[in-house]
Design a protein around this motif. Structure first.
Motif, PDB file in Angstrom:
ATOM      1  N   VAL A   1      92.426-116.285 -68.453  1.00  0.00           N
ATOM      2  CA  VAL A   1      92.142-117.213 -67.361  1.00  0.00           C
ATOM      3  C   VAL A   1      90.826-117.931 -67.642  1.00  0.00           C
ATOM      4  N   LEU A   2      90.905-119.252 -67.754  1.00  0.00           N
ATOM      5  CA  LEU A   2      89.704-120.039 -67.993  1.00  0.00           C
ATOM      6  C   LEU A   2      89.068-120.411 -66.663  1.00  0.00           C
ATOM      7  N   LYS A   3      87.887-119.860 -66.434  1.00  0.00           N
ATOM      8  CA  LYS A   3      87.106-120.205 -65.246  1.00  0.00           C
ATOM      9  C   LYS A   3      85.789-120.840 -65.652  1.00  0.00           C
ATOM     10  N   ALA A   4      85.090-120.197 -66.596  1.00  0.00           N
ATOM     11  CA  ALA A   4      83.856-120.775 -67.131  1.00  0.00           C
ATOM     12  C   ALA A   4      84.135-121.659 -68.337  1.00  0.00           C
ATOM     13  N   SER A   5      85.385-121.564 -68.878  1.00  0.00           N
ATOM     14  CA  SER A   5      85.825-122.378 -70.021  1.00  0.00           C
ATOM     15  C   SER A   5      84.918-122.200 -71.232  1.00  0.00           C
ATOM     16  N   LYS A   6      84.715-120.944 -71.611  1.00  0.00           N
ATOM     17  CA  LYS A   6      83.936-120.630 -72.800  1.00  0.00           C
ATOM     18  C   LYS A   6      84.793-120.835 -74.048  1.00  0.00           C
ATOM     19  N   GLY A   7      84.223-121.500 -75.029  1.00  0.00           N
ATOM     20  CA  GLY A   7      84.981-121.743 -76.253  1.00  0.00           C
ATOM     21  C   GLY A   7      85.106-120.501 -77.111  1.00  0.00           C
ATOM     22  N   VAL A   8      84.012-119.742 -77.251  1.00  0.00           N
ATOM     23  CA  VAL A   8      83.983-118.545 -78.087  1.00  0.00           C
ATOM     24  C   VAL A   8      83.552-117.363 -77.234  1.00  0.00           C
ATOM     25  N   TYR A   9      84.253-116.241 -77.392  1.00  0.00           N
ATOM     26  CA  TYR A   9      83.927-115.047 -76.612  1.00  0.00           C
ATOM     27  C   TYR A   9      83.083-114.109 -77.476  1.00  0.00           C
ATOM     28  N   GLU A  10      81.769-114.224 -77.321  1.00  0.00           N
ATOM     29  CA  GLU A  10      80.850-113.370 -78.076  1.00  0.00           C
ATOM     30  C   GLU A  10      80.425-112.147 -77.271  1.00  0.00           C
ATOM     31  N   LYS A  11      80.162-112.341 -75.972  1.00  0.00           N
ATOM     32  CA  LYS A  11      79.722-111.242 -75.103  1.00  0.00           C
ATOM     33  C   LYS A  11      80.868-110.878 -74.153  1.00  0.00           C
ATOM     34  N   ILE A  12      81.357-109.648 -74.281  1.00  0.00           N
ATOM     35  CA  ILE A  12      82.574-109.236 -73.588  1.00  0.00           C
ATOM     36  C   ILE A  12      82.276-108.074 -72.648  1.00  0.00           C
ATOM     37  N   ALA A  13      82.577-108.255 -71.372  1.00  0.00           N
ATOM     38  CA  ALA A  13      82.388-107.206 -70.369  1.00  0.00           C
ATOM     39  C   ALA A  13      83.716-106.492 -70.126  1.00  0.00           C
TER      40      ALA A  13
END
Length: 283
Positions: A133-145
């Protein structure tokens, strides 16, 4: 671990974030070696169609020209340089059943869509699929919670997350009250609570220490960082505040309707409060 998705579907209900959604769809379809499917469903009460996707006649009528929409989506896919196979479907209304009809009973499905609360809450509650689900529309996922409980079956969830996000830095998050909330409504707890308040406190403190030790075993086993939360806020507020404070790119949530803290409604509550992208899987 083998690829866990047999279908990658980009679900569009408007065209505002189409390019970002298509990029994610192409990325996942290539990584999982499956064709990309794009389904556009125009929900007339909720969304407005840009005039560019309507023919002159249809524009005047205010109705959808499906061929124009399909061609526009296909052109965007080609412009993004996709080398994978793809198919585009265009419909009007009834997104849930359109999606179910396209999938035809398959469960190993990843649906990529944008955050639209009313529609998404129905999809997550009524389908077994995974959702990006794109909410912040981050291109790359480096920091994952990754909020977790400490049940044995969560080992598989961590392994799945590591498989999906090989280049990301996973941060496990556990609020010690996750297990205590379940314990406090159990028969074992009711028996202790009926004996004395002191016994109750001793049991809960002992349970917290066991949880803490188990949690740090997780960090060592999977070579990840994490936070064991012991705050006094309302349950889940500590998790929300921790994710906000640390500016994660994506939050991973594993849905399980049998566990109070990972139900669809609780997941939607987290999604409402946190401004990251989300990845929601079936536990």
């Amino acid at each position: 671990m083998k690829h866990i998705f047999n279908d990658t579907i980009v679900l569009l209900n408007d065209l505002e974030n189409m390019e970002m959604l298509l990029k994610k769809g192409i990325e996942f379809s290539l990584n999982h070696q499956v064709p990309l499917q794009v389904i556009y469903v125009h929900e007339t009460p909720l969304f407005q169609i840009p005039d560019i996707f309507l023919s002159k006649e249809k524009r005047l009528e205010g109705s959808l020209d499906k061929e124009v929409v399909k061609k526009g989506i296909e052109e965007r896919i080609k412009a993004l340089g996709s080398t994978n196979q793809y198919a585009v479907f265009v419909y009007e209304n009834d997104t849930l059943n359109r999606l179910l009809s396209l999938v035809r009973g398959r469960r190993e499905v990843l649906v990529i869509t944008r955050y639209q609360e009313e529609l998404l809450s129905k999809l997550i509650a009524k389908t077994p699929f995974a959702y990006c689900v794109l909410k912040a529309s981050k291109g790359v996922y480096e920091k994952i919670a990754l909020p977790i409980d400490l049940e044995d079956d969560f080992h598989k969830c961590i392994e799945t997350t590591q498989h999906l996000f090989t280049n990301g830095k996973i941060n496990l998050i556990h609020d010690y009250r996750f297990l205590q909330e379940n314990f406090m409504v159990s028969e074992d707890y009711m028996g202790v609570a009926a004996t004395s308040t002191q016994s109750e406190l001793e049991v809960l403190e002992s349970l917290k220490e066991i949880q803490k030790e188990t949690f740090y075993d997780y960090l060592e086993k999977y070579n990840v960082q994490g936070a064991f939360l012991e705050g006094d806020d309302v349950l889940y507020e500590d998790v929300i505040n921790y994710i906000k404070k640390n500016h994660f790119d994506v939050t991973i949530l594993y849905r399980n309707e049998k566990e109070l803290l990972f139900t669809s409604s609780m997941i939607m509550g987290l999604m409402r409060e946190i401004h990251t992208d989300f990845f929601v899987c079936q536990k």
